[in-house]
Design a protein around this motif. Structure first.
Motif, PDB file in Angstrom:
ATOM      1  N   ARG A 392       0.834  -1.206   0.000  1.00 51.81           N
ATOM      2  CA  ARG A 392       0.000   0.000   0.000  1.00 51.81           C
ATOM      3  C   ARG A 392       0.869   1.257   0.000  1.00 51.81           C
ATOM      4  O   ARG A 392       0.601   2.213  -0.746  1.00 51.81           O
ATOM      5  CB  ARG A 392      -0.911  -0.020   1.228  1.00 51.81           C
ATOM      6  CG  ARG A 392      -1.929   1.110   1.282  1.00 51.81           C
ATOM      7  CD  ARG A 392      -2.752   1.038   2.561  1.00 51.81           C
ATOM      8  NE  ARG A 392      -3.800   2.055   2.579  1.00 51.81           N
ATOM      9  CZ  ARG A 392      -5.027   1.890   2.137  1.00 51.81           C
ATOM     10  NH1 ARG A 392      -5.381   0.728   1.608  1.00 51.81           N
ATOM     11  NH2 ARG A 392      -5.912   2.870   2.200  1.00 51.81           N
ATOM     12  N   VAL A 396       0.858   4.159  -2.926  1.00 51.93           N
ATOM     13  CA  VAL A 396       0.579   5.568  -2.633  1.00 51.93           C
ATOM     14  C   VAL A 396       1.740   6.456  -3.060  1.00 51.93           C
ATOM     15  O   VAL A 396       1.540   7.535  -3.635  1.00 51.93           O
ATOM     16  CB  VAL A 396       0.271   5.746  -1.134  1.00 51.93           C
ATOM     17  CG1 VAL A 396       0.247   7.219  -0.757  1.00 51.93           C
ATOM     18  CG2 VAL A 396      -1.059   5.086  -0.786  1.00 51.93           C
ATOM     19  N   LEU A 446      -7.887   4.339  -1.664  1.00 50.14           N
ATOM     20  CA  LEU A 446      -6.661   5.134  -1.612  1.00 50.14           C
ATOM     21  C   LEU A 446      -6.885   6.577  -2.052  1.00 50.14           C
ATOM     22  O   LEU A 446      -5.919   7.348  -2.130  1.00 50.14           O
ATOM     23  CB  LEU A 446      -5.596   4.506  -2.518  1.00 50.14           C
ATOM     24  CG  LEU A 446      -5.167   3.073  -2.220  1.00 50.14           C
ATOM     25  CD1 LEU A 446      -4.091   2.627  -3.203  1.00 50.14           C
ATOM     26  CD2 LEU A 446      -4.666   2.947  -0.793  1.00 50.14           C
TER      27      LEU A 446
END
Length: 648
Positions: A392, A396, A446
């Motif tokens: 993750r 990002v 996200l």
């Protein structure tokens, strides 16, 4: 309607028209897509044998555009596609060409570093592969057809790959007296022949020697077109329907079996647990060393996309070894980012992570990075994603950096410096895959503030000009700014992602147009192979395969990367044509799948990257004796997406 004006010309081997032939041309009534059947009856009247060919010629109506649009737009072909067909402020180029899979507009943008055939009015430099007239053999074309447009209208000629005179050849030319398309029976390649090496090969001409009183009947189709270049879509759809029954495709394995074999192939042959990579190529002959490429791209020809496909397979089937291998690869890919905050481009065993395949020092390629980011975002949606917070964080970081570099007009850039993040090139449409990654980030939670979606929409608007122009280019690292089938895949991924997120009809229409352009690379017929060649012996059917690009001509399977999107497009439009073409592609590449060790001189689960359908790189009918991680991975992905959609 009288139909377009046609002229039949018989030429001797030295290109001189001959009056020793009697030729009649009969044109029928228009049918589907305005296609009119054409019959040529040709009889040789001379007393001695003569080598000659027949050309069917059609003039393109109209001429160059002379007025500019009242809107304002980019005037720089280097950033927004060629100058042809821009919606604002730029005169359209004339003429505009399409030989499906083989020639697109000018074909090679002037700034492209890779050398392959390029059209330019009034120029003739055969050794540099620049000419105002080109002829090709039919098997280079996904459909043996040649389209030509002016600003006000166009024309298309279509023929079967071969006639009783031999292989057919499409051709195009323009000069002071106008612009024309033609079909030659049998083919010629002129002014040079392109064999993929970037060095001009000698011109070719297939010969037929006519005997006194010899007669032949030749058939073709012709249609008038309006000034909309997208008119090819209806024509190619009609041709596909007309020819499909005559071009059967018989897969060797079912879709579930294809998934099982591909997953086994990735783990058995390409996966190396130390350090956790998918090696890019593995030689078919394990007894000879030196054919395994000890490298892994972050996306594209290896890396995260195909690890994600393996991950999905593992979770679906309960294959813990597949899950563990996929997780280890994605772990390794996300463990170290480039100093600029994106992924690196390529890992090499001897030196570690480095840039992309670019001659420009420090360059990372946007399409490769974007594809890795897209499939990493998808991996977050699996049970494995919850267990790996580093995935993750890496996603990002990549998304933040790319959205932050976006130009005000929406361009996401093509080449990015690994160290500084400086955008080194804005040319081409390589940034399209980032549109899908930015959109799908929201599906994984996200994009709480909507920043990624806003960036995706701006990029979608910017890159729409490439779709509208019918000239997308820049996606693969290894062909610079050449148009390619991979540009089509990226566009379908991008615009279907925007449609899924927003529901807006604008994005769905762009997805449809992108899919139509992508399908120009997809073969509508089965090319003939010598039965003594591997593809001939195995009975390989080319219908459903894609030509990689005009600059890199061979059949490949990368179109399965957007199987799900094509199925979604069909559902959204209520038009199963797009689903049928996607499943046809999957069926094509369920041929030549080694099911046991030794089959196809390979091992079970090894999948070649290249099937040679024409005279380029290798003799027609050969295959490349290497298994590529992406070739195995994309078969697995396509099979998994078809299964998930209930279309297996």
């Amino acid at each position: 309607m009288a139909g377009p004006h046609l002229e039949a010309i018989v030429e001797t081997a030295d290109g001189v028209p001959s009056d020793a032939f009697e030729v009649t041309v009969a044109v029928g009534e228009p049918g589907v897509a305005g296609l009119r059947p054409v019959r040529l009856d040709v009889r040789y009247l001379g007393p001695e044998p003569v080598t000659a060919s027949v050309r069917l010629v059609a003039e393109i109506p109209g001429g160059p555009a002379t007025e500019e649009s009242s809107e304002t737009g980019d005037a720089a072909g280097s950033e927004g596609g060629s100058q042809a067909g821009k919606r604002g402020g730029v005169v359209k180029e004339w003429p505009w060409w399409l030989i499906p899979g083989a020639f697109y507009g000018e074909n090679r943008p002037e700034a492209c570093d890779r050398i392959f055939p390029r059209f330019a009015v009034g120029e003739a430099d055969p050794q540099a592969m620049v000419s105002s007239a080109w002829e090709f053999r039919a098997d280079r074309a996904a459909t043996p057809a040649v389209f030509g447009w002016s600003d006000t209208g166009g024309v298309v000629l279509v023929a079967q790959e071969s006639s009783t005179l031999g292989m057919t050849g499409p051709g195009l030319s323009a000069g002071e007296t106008g612009a024309r398309v033609h079909l030659r029976f049998p083919y010629a390649e002129h002014p040079v022949s392109y064999d993929g090496t970037q060095v001009a090969a000698p011109a070719l001409r297939e010969e037929h020697t006519w005997q006194p009183a010899e007669e032949h009947t030749l058939t073709a189709w012709v249609a008038e077109l309006d000034g909309d270049r997208h008119g090819y879509a209806e024509v190619l759809r009609a041709v596909h329907e007309l020819w499909a029954d005559e071009a059967p495709v018989e897969p060797w394995v079912s879709v579930p079996e294809a998934a099982d074999i591909a997953a086994e192939g990735l783990v058995r042959w390409h996966y190396d647990p130390d350090p956790g990579v998918l090696l890019e190529t593995i030689g078919f002959d394990r007894g000879i060393g030196g054919t395994d490429r000890q490298a892994m791209h972050i996306g594209w020809v290896s890396g995260i996309p195909w690890a994600q496909a393996l991950l999905g397979y593992g979770h679906r089937t309960g294959d813990e070894a597949a899950v563990a291998a996929a997780e280890r690869v994605i772990d390794f890919c996300t463990a170290e980012l480039a100093p600029s905050g994106t992924f690196w481009g390529t890992w090499y065993r001897a030196t570690g992570w480095a840039q992309s395949w670019s001659p420009i020092k420090g360059a990372l390629h946007a399409r490769t990075l974007g594809e890795a980011a897209l499939f990493l975002v998808r991996a977050l949606g699996t049970p494995s994603g919850v267990r790996h917070p580093r995935w993750r964080a890496a996603a990002v970081s990549n998304l933040d950096v790319m959205a932050g570099r976006q130009r005000d007009d929406g361009n996401l850039g093509t080449l990015h410096h690994a160290q500084t993040g400086h955008v080194m090139s804005w040319s081409g449409a390589a940034g399209l895959t980032w549109v899908a990654a930015l959109c799908e980030a929201g599906e994984q939670g996200l994009d709480g503030d909507g920043r990624y979606l806003a960036a995706a929409q701006r990029a979608g608007e910017y890159y729409a000009r490439f779709v509208d122009e019918e000239f997308l280019y820049g996606a693969p690292e290894d062909v610079d700014l050449a148009p390619s089938s991979e540009d089509g895949y990226a566009a379908v991924l991008a615009y279907m992602a925007l449609h899924r997120r927003t529901g807006e009809a604008r994005w769905l229409d762009l997805a449809r147009r992108a899919a139509d352009w992508m399908l120009t690379f997809r073969y509508t017929y089965n090319t003939g192979f010598d039965p003594r060649t591997p593809l001939g012996m195995y009975g390989f059917a080319s219908r459903g395969a894609d030509n990689a690009s005009p600059s890199n001509p061979h059949l490949h399977a990368y179109g399965m990367v957007c199987t799900a999107e094509m199925l979604q497009l069909a559902e959204a439009l209520g038009d199963d044509y797009y689903a049928d073409r996607a499943l046809e592609h999957l069926a094509c590449f369920r041929q030549c799948v080694p099911r046991v060790d030794g089959e196809m001189n390979a091992y079970r689960g090894m999948i070649t990257e290249r099937y040679y359908q024409t005279a380029a790189f290798q003799p027609k009918g050969m295959i490349l004796g290497l298994s590529h991680a992406w070739s195995v991975g994309v078969l697995l992905l396509g099979a998994e997406q078809a299964l998930a959609a209930g279309r297996a």
